[in-house]
Design a protein around this motif. Sequence first.
Motif, PDB file in Angstrom:
ATOM      1  N   TYR A 166     -17.521   0.449  11.136  1.00 60.22           N
ATOM      2  CA  TYR A 166     -17.335   0.763   9.748  1.00 60.22           C
ATOM      3  C   TYR A 166     -15.994   1.493   9.561  1.00 60.22           C
ATOM      4  O   TYR A 166     -15.445   0.961   8.526  1.00 60.22           O
ATOM      5  CB  TYR A 166     -18.474   1.570   9.393  1.00 60.22           C
ATOM      6  N   ASP A 167     -15.595   2.227  10.521  1.00 63.95           N
ATOM      7  CA  ASP A 167     -14.225   2.944  10.233  1.00 63.95           C
ATOM      8  C   ASP A 167     -13.242   1.784  10.255  1.00 63.95           C
ATOM      9  O   ASP A 167     -12.123   2.080   9.510  1.00 63.95           O
ATOM     10  CB  ASP A 167     -13.988   4.027  11.373  1.00 63.95           C
ATOM     11  N   MET A 168     -13.079   0.840  11.230  1.00 62.62           N
ATOM     12  CA  MET A 168     -12.094  -0.084  11.581  1.00 62.62           C
ATOM     13  C   MET A 168     -12.100  -0.912  10.355  1.00 62.62           C
ATOM     14  O   MET A 168     -11.119  -1.369   9.793  1.00 62.62           O
ATOM     15  CB  MET A 168     -12.413  -0.991  12.517  1.00 62.62           C
ATOM     16  N   GLN A 169     -13.468  -1.179   9.575  1.00 65.20           N
ATOM     17  CA  GLN A 169     -13.456  -2.167   8.346  1.00 65.20           C
ATOM     18  C   GLN A 169     -12.782  -1.534   7.111  1.00 65.20           C
ATOM     19  O   GLN A 169     -12.164  -1.913   6.564  1.00 65.20           O
ATOM     20  CB  GLN A 169     -14.862  -2.380   7.858  1.00 65.20           C
ATOM     21  N   LEU A 170     -12.967   0.109   7.068  1.00 68.60           N
ATOM     22  CA  LEU A 170     -12.579   0.706   5.998  1.00 68.60           C
ATOM     23  C   LEU A 170     -11.133   0.747   6.149  1.00 68.60           C
ATOM     24  O   LEU A 170     -10.424   0.782   5.186  1.00 68.60           O
ATOM     25  CB  LEU A 170     -13.274   2.086   5.854  1.00 68.60           C
ATOM     26  N   GLU A 171     -10.649   1.083   7.347  1.00 68.02           N
ATOM     27  CA  GLU A 171      -9.037   1.142   7.580  1.00 68.02           C
ATOM     28  C   GLU A 171      -8.489  -0.381   7.357  1.00 68.02           C
ATOM     29  O   GLU A 171      -7.353  -0.311   6.758  1.00 68.02           O
ATOM     30  CB  GLU A 171      -8.805   1.598   9.060  1.00 68.02           C
ATOM     31  N   GLN A 172      -9.179  -1.418   7.771  1.00 62.91           N
ATOM     32  CA  GLN A 172      -8.614  -2.659   7.302  1.00 62.91           C
ATOM     33  C   GLN A 172      -8.660  -2.993   5.860  1.00 62.91           C
ATOM     34  O   GLN A 172      -7.743  -3.427   5.189  1.00 62.91           O
ATOM     35  CB  GLN A 172      -9.384  -3.700   8.057  1.00 62.91           C
ATOM     36  N   LEU A 173      -9.493  -2.513   5.156  1.00 64.54           N
ATOM     37  CA  LEU A 173      -9.771  -2.549   3.607  1.00 64.54           C
ATOM     38  C   LEU A 173      -8.678  -1.965   3.004  1.00 64.54           C
ATOM     39  O   LEU A 173      -7.679  -2.348   2.129  1.00 64.54           O
ATOM     40  CB  LEU A 173     -11.250  -2.032   3.394  1.00 64.54           C
ATOM     41  N   GLY A 174      -8.478  -0.767   3.356  1.00 61.17           N
ATOM     42  CA  GLY A 174      -7.291  -0.050   2.751  1.00 61.17           C
ATOM     43  C   GLY A 174      -5.906  -0.507   3.112  1.00 61.17           C
ATOM     44  O   GLY A 174      -5.141  -0.451   2.289  1.00 61.17           O
ATOM     45  N   ASN A 175      -5.690  -1.034   4.255  1.00 59.87           N
ATOM     46  CA  ASN A 175      -4.340  -1.604   4.615  1.00 59.87           C
ATOM     47  C   ASN A 175      -4.179  -2.908   3.784  1.00 59.87           C
ATOM     48  O   ASN A 175      -3.098  -3.084   3.208  1.00 59.87           O
ATOM     49  CB  ASN A 175      -4.334  -1.951   6.098  1.00 59.87           C
ATOM     50  N   ASP A 176      -5.350  -3.669   3.723  1.00 57.01           N
ATOM     51  CA  ASP A 176      -5.197  -4.825   2.818  1.00 57.01           C
ATOM     52  C   ASP A 176      -4.707  -4.539   1.301  1.00 57.01           C
ATOM     53  O   ASP A 176      -4.066  -5.218   0.782  1.00 57.01           O
ATOM     54  CB  ASP A 176      -6.517  -5.512   2.907  1.00 57.01           C
ATOM     55  N   ILE A 177      -5.402  -3.462   0.891  1.00 52.11           N
ATOM     56  CA  ILE A 177      -5.254  -3.169  -0.748  1.00 52.11           C
ATOM     57  C   ILE A 177      -3.875  -2.390  -0.912  1.00 52.11           C
ATOM     58  O   ILE A 177      -3.262  -2.957  -1.843  1.00 52.11           O
ATOM     59  CB  ILE A 177      -6.343  -1.993  -1.006  1.00 52.11           C
ATOM     60  N   LEU A 178      -3.452  -1.801   0.126  1.00 51.01           N
ATOM     61  CA  LEU A 178      -2.054  -1.238   0.087  1.00 51.01           C
ATOM     62  C   LEU A 178      -0.986  -2.444   0.259  1.00 51.01           C
ATOM     63  O   LEU A 178      -0.059  -2.382  -0.547  1.00 51.01           O
ATOM     64  CB  LEU A 178      -1.632  -0.169   0.832  1.00 51.01           C
ATOM     65  N   GLY A 179      -1.298  -3.526   0.974  1.00 47.99           N
ATOM     66  CA  GLY A 179      -0.372  -4.518   1.055  1.00 47.99           C
ATOM     67  C   GLY A 179      -0.429  -5.442  -0.211  1.00 47.99           C
ATOM     68  O   GLY A 179       0.662  -5.957  -0.680  1.00 47.99           O
ATOM     69  N   VAL A 180      -1.469  -5.396  -0.838  1.00 49.04           N
ATOM     70  CA  VAL A 180      -1.499  -6.069  -1.943  1.00 49.04           C
ATOM     71  C   VAL A 180      -0.794  -5.429  -3.156  1.00 49.04           C
ATOM     72  O   VAL A 180      -0.155  -5.953  -3.863  1.00 49.04           O
ATOM     73  CB  VAL A 180      -3.058  -6.461  -2.447  1.00 49.04           C
TER      74      VAL A 180
END
Length: 171
Positions: free
Chosen positions: A42-56
């Motif tokens: 779940y932590d990895m999914q949340l980290e990936q979500l945050g990275n994707d949002i900042l990238g967008v």
Amino acid sequence: MVKTEGQLYTIEGIAASVLVMTTIYLVLNTTTILTPGETHVYDMQLEQLGNDILGVMDFNETWVDNGYGYTKSPLQNYIETNDGPGFGAHFLNLAKMTVGKENFADINLNANITYRTGSHINSYNFNHTRDYSRERAVKITRWVNIDDKHTNPHLEARNQTVLLEVLLWRG
């Protein structure tokens, strides 16, 4: 008296029962832990979500030439104008669109900007949904280029790169 054939059957039965009991003992004492999901997933999914949002948010979707280069990304605009509430609303709106409304309610963020002034490193709180206490959190970072025409009172009026750190947690 018992004949030799009976003794062999008895020894064979005892050996078979010892073999069966040993097998049952080994099977029942093996360590098998079944978990529905590890917390680090779940932590990895949340980290990936945050990275994707900042990238967008750091992507310049207009690509219009304004005379001295391309227009700025929304992330650059939020930092240059010191619009922390706008950043938080945009970030959480993208999170809501990604994970769905039913899973979104428990996502919180705390964003800080770290910058250099002279020989000193400073930081300030850019946005937060609520105070971080003891929940498990992940940190997402992104370097953002800022030009010298910004209106952010925390930053010097020069071209520079600042570090945006977003702490994300559920709870």
